[in-house]
Design an enzyme around this catalytic site. Structure first.
Site, PDB file in Angstrom:
ATOM      1  N   ASP A  24       0.819  -1.209   0.000  1.00 44.57           N
ATOM      2  CA  ASP A  24       0.000   0.000   0.000  1.00 44.57           C
ATOM      3  C   ASP A  24       0.862   1.272   0.000  1.00 44.57           C
ATOM      4  O   ASP A  24       2.100   1.195  -0.045  1.00 44.57           O
ATOM      5  CB  ASP A  24      -0.916  -0.064   1.244  1.00 44.57           C
ATOM      6  CG  ASP A  24      -2.310   0.447   0.968  1.00 44.57           C
ATOM      7  OD1 ASP A  24      -2.469   1.290   0.075  1.00 44.57           O
ATOM      8  OD2 ASP A  24      -3.247   0.008   1.664  1.00 44.57           O
TER       9      ASP A  24
ATOM     10  N   ASP B 122     -10.108   3.541  -3.482  1.00 36.65           N
ATOM     11  CA  ASP B 122     -10.774   2.330  -2.978  1.00 36.65           C
ATOM     12  C   ASP B 122     -12.206   2.177  -3.496  1.00 36.65           C
ATOM     13  O   ASP B 122     -12.980   3.132  -3.532  1.00 36.65           O
ATOM     14  CB  ASP B 122     -10.822   2.357  -1.446  1.00 36.65           C
ATOM     15  CG  ASP B 122      -9.450   2.140  -0.848  1.00 36.65           C
ATOM     16  OD1 ASP B 122      -8.454   2.131  -1.591  1.00 36.65           O
ATOM     17  OD2 ASP B 122      -9.391   1.987   0.390  1.00 36.65           O
TER      18      ASP B 122
HETATM   19  C1  GLA Z   1      -5.939   1.281   1.428  1.00 33.59           C
HETATM   20  C2  GLA Z   1      -6.089   0.281   0.288  1.00 33.59           C
HETATM   21  C3  GLA Z   1      -7.219  -0.686   0.598  1.00 33.59           C
HETATM   22  C4  GLA Z   1      -6.941  -1.401   1.924  1.00 33.59           C
HETATM   23  C5  GLA Z   1      -6.741  -0.374   3.029  1.00 33.59           C
HETATM   24  C6  GLA Z   1      -6.264  -1.007   4.329  1.00 33.59           C
HETATM   25  O1  GLA Z   1      -7.038   2.125   1.523  1.00 33.59           O
HETATM   26  O2  GLA Z   1      -6.316   0.946  -0.930  1.00 33.59           O
HETATM   27  O3  GLA Z   1      -7.363  -1.622  -0.445  1.00 33.59           O
HETATM   28  O4  GLA Z   1      -5.790  -2.201   1.790  1.00 33.59           O
HETATM   29  O5  GLA Z   1      -5.767   0.602   2.664  1.00 33.59           O
HETATM   30  O6  GLA Z   1      -6.080  -0.074   5.349  1.00 33.59           O
END
Ligand code: GLA
Length: 394
Positions: free
Chosen positions: A126, A183
């Site tokens: 990430d 997301d």
């Molecule tokens: C980010 C990523 C998500 C998930 C969250 C976890 O937002 O894009 O897919 O992994 O972190 O905290």
């Protein structure tokens, strides 16, 4: 490591967020095996954020939270492997993960080795809390090297949400898939916006390095960690899956596979759609129509007898291996309307003397030999996906 096809598996984040445990991961893998997901190709079982303690140990290694993972990760990985799956974990290129847990910035090589020691086969990486003085590309390159230095085959799944146009460089640093958007949330607007935003970037996605438009939300129906906004219907989920399949995007399940709605379960295992997603050529689709949808249904909002929805129609035409083609018709409007496919736009004018022998990819129903064009009335928020072959007319 040769990743020739879009990776398929399951990830804990969309439904479970922080509520993960050894038991959940084992139960999920067992369900995926018993219900036939593994057989269909869903082979990675991935633990996302919030799995560790807040502090590293005396050897600077990451430590699994003993309340969630009392046996540690190696024993869990062994069980996942014994069931026939590959085991995935999560870290982050920044100073802390998105949820505020220890992250791999300046610990790339030691963390990669820890993951390898535990038997990890997939690392999602990430981009939260990334220091402004550092260089994102260089840090992804560093983790890529760190994984290679372990000598273990580990699929590197980068997740920088599209920062710095990752479709242009992730391939060159050894990444196998990269998140290209923010997301996903479990609603129609969110997943259609995500897919539309990447339509023109899939020409840079393919074997060895895939554009990842995020984990699926199919089967969540408004429950779980990313269930925000208006819950999806079964038809919405068909459209989600068809988009991911037409684009040859990675298929990471985000629902609770232990108790999946039967319609969603058969959707996720639909052979026609999976054949399109996993086609060995992994070609991006051509956009043969993108424009308005005119619905002749009464619009409840205006009371009008017909209504025009700009930019709600989309027709994708995809070359497959073995002389086949897939055509995906999408209607993003709330009401049914016609979505066109003029074969000349895909290189097949009527004067060629050839048509397409079509069948419905989801049901297998024969749709005959069609010449010149084949337009379909598509339900609101719905899709139709066809498979076809060239055939001489007459
Ligand atoms: C980010 C990523 C998500 C998930 C969250 C976890 O937002 O894009 O897919 O992994 O972190 O905290």
């Amino acid at each position: 490591m040769n990743i020739a096809l879009p990776p398929m598996g399951w990830n804990s984040w969309n439904t479970f967020g922080p509520d993960i445990s050894d038991q959940l991961i084992v139960e999920t893998a067992r369900a995926m095996k018993e219900k036939g997901y593994l057989e269909k190709g869903y082979e990675y079982v991935v633990i996302d954020d919030i799995w560790s303690l807040h502090e590293r140990d005396e050897n600077v290694r990451l430590v699994p939270d003993p309340e969630k993972f009392p046996r540690g990760m190696k024993a869990l990985a062994d069980d996942i492997h014994a069931l026939g799956f590959k085991f995935g974990m999560y870290s982050c290129a920044g100073l802390l993960t998105c949820a505020g847990y220890p992250s791999s910035f300046d610990h790339e090589f030691i963390d990669a080795q820890t993951f390898a020691d535990w038997g990890v086969d997939f690392l999602k990486y990430d981009f939260c809390n990334f220091p402004p003085y550092a260089n994102g590309r260089q840090r992804y390159a560093m983790m890529s090297m760190a994984l290679k230095a372990t000598g273990r085959d580990i699929l590197f799944s980068a997740c920088n949400w599209g920062t710095d146009e990752p479709w242009k460089w992730m391939d060159s640093i050894g990444v196998h898939m990269y998140r290209s958007t923010g997301d996903i949330h479990d609603n129609f607007q969110s997943f259609t916006d995500i897919a539309k935003s990447q339509l023109n970037n899939f020409c840079m996605s393919g074997p060895h390095c895939f554009n990842d438009i995020d984990m699926l939300t199919i089967g969540m129906y408004g429950k779980g960690n990313v269930a925000l906004g208006e819950a999806c219907t079964t038809r919405d989920y068909q459209t989600q899956f068809a988009l991911w399949c037409m684009l040859s995007a990675p298929l990471m399940l985000g629902g609770d596979v232990r108790r999946m709605d039967p319609d969603c379960e058969s959707l996720l295992k639909n052979d026609g759609l999976l054949r399109i997603n996993q086609d060995p050529e992994c070609r991006p689709p051509q956009i043969v129509y993108r424009g308005r949808v005119v619905s002749r249904e009464a619009d409840p909002a205006t009371g009008g007898r017909w209504h025009e929805y700009p930019d709600c129609g989309l027709t994708l035409f995809k070359h497959l291996s073995g002389g086949e083609f897939a055509i995906g018709y999408f209607n993003f409007a709330p009401l049914a309307g016609e979505v066109p496919c003029l074969f000349a736009d895909a290189g097949l004018p009527a004067a060629s003397g050839f048509g397409l022998r079509l069948r419905d990819a989801m049901t297998g129903r024969d749709l005959g030999l069609q010449q010149d064009r084949y337009d379909l009335t598509v339900d609101g928020h719905g899709c139709r996906v066809l498979l076809g072959r060239l055939e001489k007319i007459g």
